[in-house]
Motif scaffolding. Structure first.
Motif, PDB file in Angstrom:
ATOM      1  N   GLU A  77       0.804  -1.282  -0.045  1.00 50.36           N
ATOM      2  CA  GLU A  77       0.068  -0.108  -0.114  1.00 50.36           C
ATOM      3  C   GLU A  77       0.814   1.311  -0.060  1.00 50.36           C
ATOM      4  OE1 GLU A  77      -0.225  -2.668   1.935  1.00 50.36           O
ATOM      5  OE2 GLU A  77      -2.175  -2.791   2.811  1.00 50.36           O
ATOM      6  N   LYS A  78       1.962   1.414   0.672  1.00 50.90           N
ATOM      7  CA  LYS A  78       2.603   2.380   0.890  1.00 50.90           C
ATOM      8  C   LYS A  78       3.526   2.587  -0.612  1.00 50.90           C
ATOM      9  CE  LYS A  78       3.480   2.045   5.806  1.00 50.90           C
ATOM     10  NZ  LYS A  78       3.443   0.718   6.179  1.00 50.90           N
ATOM     11  N   LYS A  79       4.164   1.422  -1.013  1.00 51.48           N
ATOM     12  CA  LYS A  79       4.657   1.815  -2.222  1.00 51.48           C
ATOM     13  C   LYS A  79       3.777   2.149  -3.540  1.00 51.48           C
ATOM     14  CE  LYS A  79       7.594  -2.425  -1.818  1.00 51.48           C
ATOM     15  NZ  LYS A  79       8.169  -3.743  -2.387  1.00 51.48           N
ATOM     16  N   ALA A  80       2.322   1.695  -3.404  1.00 53.27           N
ATOM     17  CA  ALA A  80       1.772   2.041  -4.359  1.00 53.27           C
ATOM     18  C   ALA A  80       1.332   3.760  -4.359  1.00 53.27           C
ATOM     19  CB  ALA A  80       0.135   1.250  -4.478  1.00 53.27           C
ATOM     20  N   LEU A  81       1.158   3.852  -2.975  1.00 49.00           N
ATOM     21  CA  LEU A  81       0.772   5.497  -2.622  1.00 49.00           C
ATOM     22  C   LEU A  81       2.044   6.309  -3.192  1.00 49.00           C
ATOM     23  CD1 LEU A  81      -0.933   7.734  -1.661  1.00 49.00           C
ATOM     24  CD2 LEU A  81       0.024   7.173   0.681  1.00 49.00           C
ATOM     25  N   ALA A  82       2.921   5.907  -2.885  1.00 49.56           N
ATOM     26  CA  ALA A  82       4.541   6.603  -3.045  1.00 49.56           C
ATOM     27  C   ALA A  82       4.607   6.882  -4.771  1.00 49.56           C
ATOM     28  CB  ALA A  82       5.870   6.001  -2.785  1.00 49.56           C
ATOM     29  N   LEU A  83       4.183   5.680  -5.450  1.00 52.72           N
ATOM     30  CA  LEU A  83       4.361   5.858  -6.845  1.00 52.72           C
ATOM     31  C   LEU A  83       2.964   6.888  -7.515  1.00 52.72           C
ATOM     32  CD1 LEU A  83       5.155   2.503  -7.818  1.00 52.72           C
ATOM     33  CD2 LEU A  83       6.700   4.278  -8.159  1.00 52.72           C
ATOM     34  N   ALA A  84       1.964   6.848  -7.093  1.00 56.48           N
ATOM     35  CA  ALA A  84       0.653   7.859  -7.345  1.00 56.48           C
ATOM     36  C   ALA A  84       1.215   9.209  -7.043  1.00 56.48           C
ATOM     37  CB  ALA A  84      -0.432   7.279  -6.617  1.00 56.48           C
ATOM     38  N   LEU A  85       1.589   9.463  -5.863  1.00 57.34           N
ATOM     39  CA  LEU A  85       2.039  10.771  -5.488  1.00 57.34           C
ATOM     40  C   LEU A  85       3.243  11.065  -6.417  1.00 57.34           C
ATOM     41  CD1 LEU A  85       1.902  10.565  -1.627  1.00 57.34           C
ATOM     42  CD2 LEU A  85       0.496  11.829  -3.122  1.00 57.34           C
ATOM     43  N   HIS A  86       4.298  10.456  -6.533  1.00 58.27           N
ATOM     44  CA  HIS A  86       5.137  10.647  -7.568  1.00 58.27           C
ATOM     45  C   HIS A  86       4.690  11.144  -8.931  1.00 58.27           C
ATOM     46  CE1 HIS A  86       9.236  11.098  -9.130  1.00 58.27           C
ATOM     47  NE2 HIS A  86       8.966  10.276 -10.158  1.00 58.27           N
ATOM     48  N   ALA A  87       3.584  10.216  -9.261  1.00 62.77           N
ATOM     49  CA  ALA A  87       3.291  10.581 -10.676  1.00 62.77           C
ATOM     50  C   ALA A  87       2.492  11.752 -10.744  1.00 62.77           C
ATOM     51  CB  ALA A  87       2.436   9.354 -11.409  1.00 62.77           C
ATOM     52  N   ALA A  88       1.817  12.129  -9.792  1.00 64.02           N
ATOM     53  CA  ALA A  88       1.019  13.363  -9.681  1.00 64.02           C
ATOM     54  C   ALA A  88       1.725  14.608  -9.579  1.00 64.02           C
ATOM     55  CB  ALA A  88       0.065  13.128  -8.613  1.00 64.02           C
ATOM     56  N   GLY A  89       3.093  14.355  -8.998  1.00 59.40           N
ATOM     57  CA  GLY A  89       3.734  15.679  -8.872  1.00 59.40           C
ATOM     58  C   GLY A  89       3.313  16.539  -7.985  1.00 59.40           C
ATOM     59  N   THR A  90       3.368  17.871  -8.442  1.00 57.60           N
ATOM     60  CA  THR A  90       2.768  19.069  -7.631  1.00 57.60           C
ATOM     61  C   THR A  90       1.147  19.348  -8.104  1.00 57.60           C
ATOM     62  OG1 THR A  90       3.557  20.694  -9.053  1.00 57.60           O
ATOM     63  CG2 THR A  90       4.931  20.159  -7.158  1.00 57.60           C
ATOM     64  N   SER A  91       0.672  18.642  -9.114  1.00 62.25           N
ATOM     65  CA  SER A  91      -0.584  18.931  -9.700  1.00 62.25           C
ATOM     66  C   SER A  91      -1.518  18.428  -8.786  1.00 62.25           C
ATOM     67  CB  SER A  91      -0.751  18.067 -11.085  1.00 62.25           C
ATOM     68  OG  SER A  91      -0.974  16.855 -10.797  1.00 62.25           O
ATOM     69  N   ARG A  92      -2.758  18.951  -8.816  1.00 56.60           N
ATOM     70  CA  ARG A  92      -3.758  18.719  -7.630  1.00 56.60           C
ATOM     71  C   ARG A  92      -4.705  17.632  -8.519  1.00 56.60           C
ATOM     72  NH1 ARG A  92      -2.222  18.901  -3.343  1.00 56.60           N
ATOM     73  NH2 ARG A  92      -4.479  18.577  -2.512  1.00 56.60           N
ATOM     74  N   VAL A  93      -4.287  16.872  -9.494  1.00 60.58           N
ATOM     75  CA  VAL A  93      -5.323  15.856  -9.741  1.00 60.58           C
ATOM     76  C   VAL A  93      -5.533  14.808  -8.866  1.00 60.58           C
ATOM     77  CG1 VAL A  93      -4.051  15.880 -12.273  1.00 60.58           C
ATOM     78  CG2 VAL A  93      -3.258  14.130 -10.439  1.00 60.58           C
ATOM     79  N   THR A  94      -6.704  14.109  -9.030  1.00 65.13           N
ATOM     80  CA  THR A  94      -7.238  13.205  -8.253  1.00 65.13           C
ATOM     81  C   THR A  94      -6.339  11.924  -8.309  1.00 65.13           C
ATOM     82  OG1 THR A  94      -9.526  13.980  -8.443  1.00 65.13           O
ATOM     83  CG2 THR A  94      -9.154  12.106  -7.503  1.00 65.13           C
ATOM     84  N   LEU A  95      -5.919  11.490  -7.173  1.00 63.88           N
ATOM     85  CA  LEU A  95      -5.104  10.253  -7.152  1.00 63.88           C
ATOM     86  C   LEU A  95      -6.074   8.988  -7.553  1.00 63.88           C
ATOM     87  CD1 LEU A  95      -2.666  10.830  -3.941  1.00 63.88           C
ATOM     88  CD2 LEU A  95      -2.351  10.960  -6.510  1.00 63.88           C
TER      89      LEU A  95
END
Length: 111
Positions: free
Chosen positions: A46-64
């Motif tokens: 779960e932590k790995k998946a969250l880290a990748l999702a946040l990294h992919a989103a960067g600073t944009s406010r897109v919905t994860l």
């Protein structure tokens, strides 16, 4: 990315790993240090998946995207997501596919 996110959440929030989330035999193993135990908890899927999702989103406010796992979230991951939601200011969701349970973590205002 996962290690970086875990370090940041530990440093910038009051998150502490929930060692009771470890399997009993591992937690009771005298050869395992607290660092070993924390390292084991830090790399749950779960932590790995969250880290990748946040990294992919960067600073944009897109919905994860919703994070989906085929097991129940352990208490350590639940605590981590709660603190990560507050740190990032984002609503985080994790779907436990076995139980069809969706856990939603909302940011809490910092005082």
């Amino acid at each position: 990315e996962c290690e970086r996110l875990v370090r940041r959440v530990r440093k910038e929030t009051q998150f502490e790993h929930v060692l009771s989330a470890l399997p009993y035999a591992f937690a009771q193993d005298a050869s395992k240090t607290d660092d070993d135990k924390c390292r084991s908890l830090a790399f749950h899927c779960e932590k790995k998946a969250l880290a990748l999702a946040l990294h992919a989103a960067g600073t944009s406010r897109v919905t994860l995207p919703r994070i989906e796992v085929n097991i129940r979230m352990c208490s350590d991951c639940q605590a981590f997501y709660a603190h990560a939601a507050t740190l990032t200011g984002r609503v985080l969701e994790c779907v436990e596919q076995q139980s069809k349970n969706t856990r939603v973590f909302h940011p809490v205002n910092k005082l």
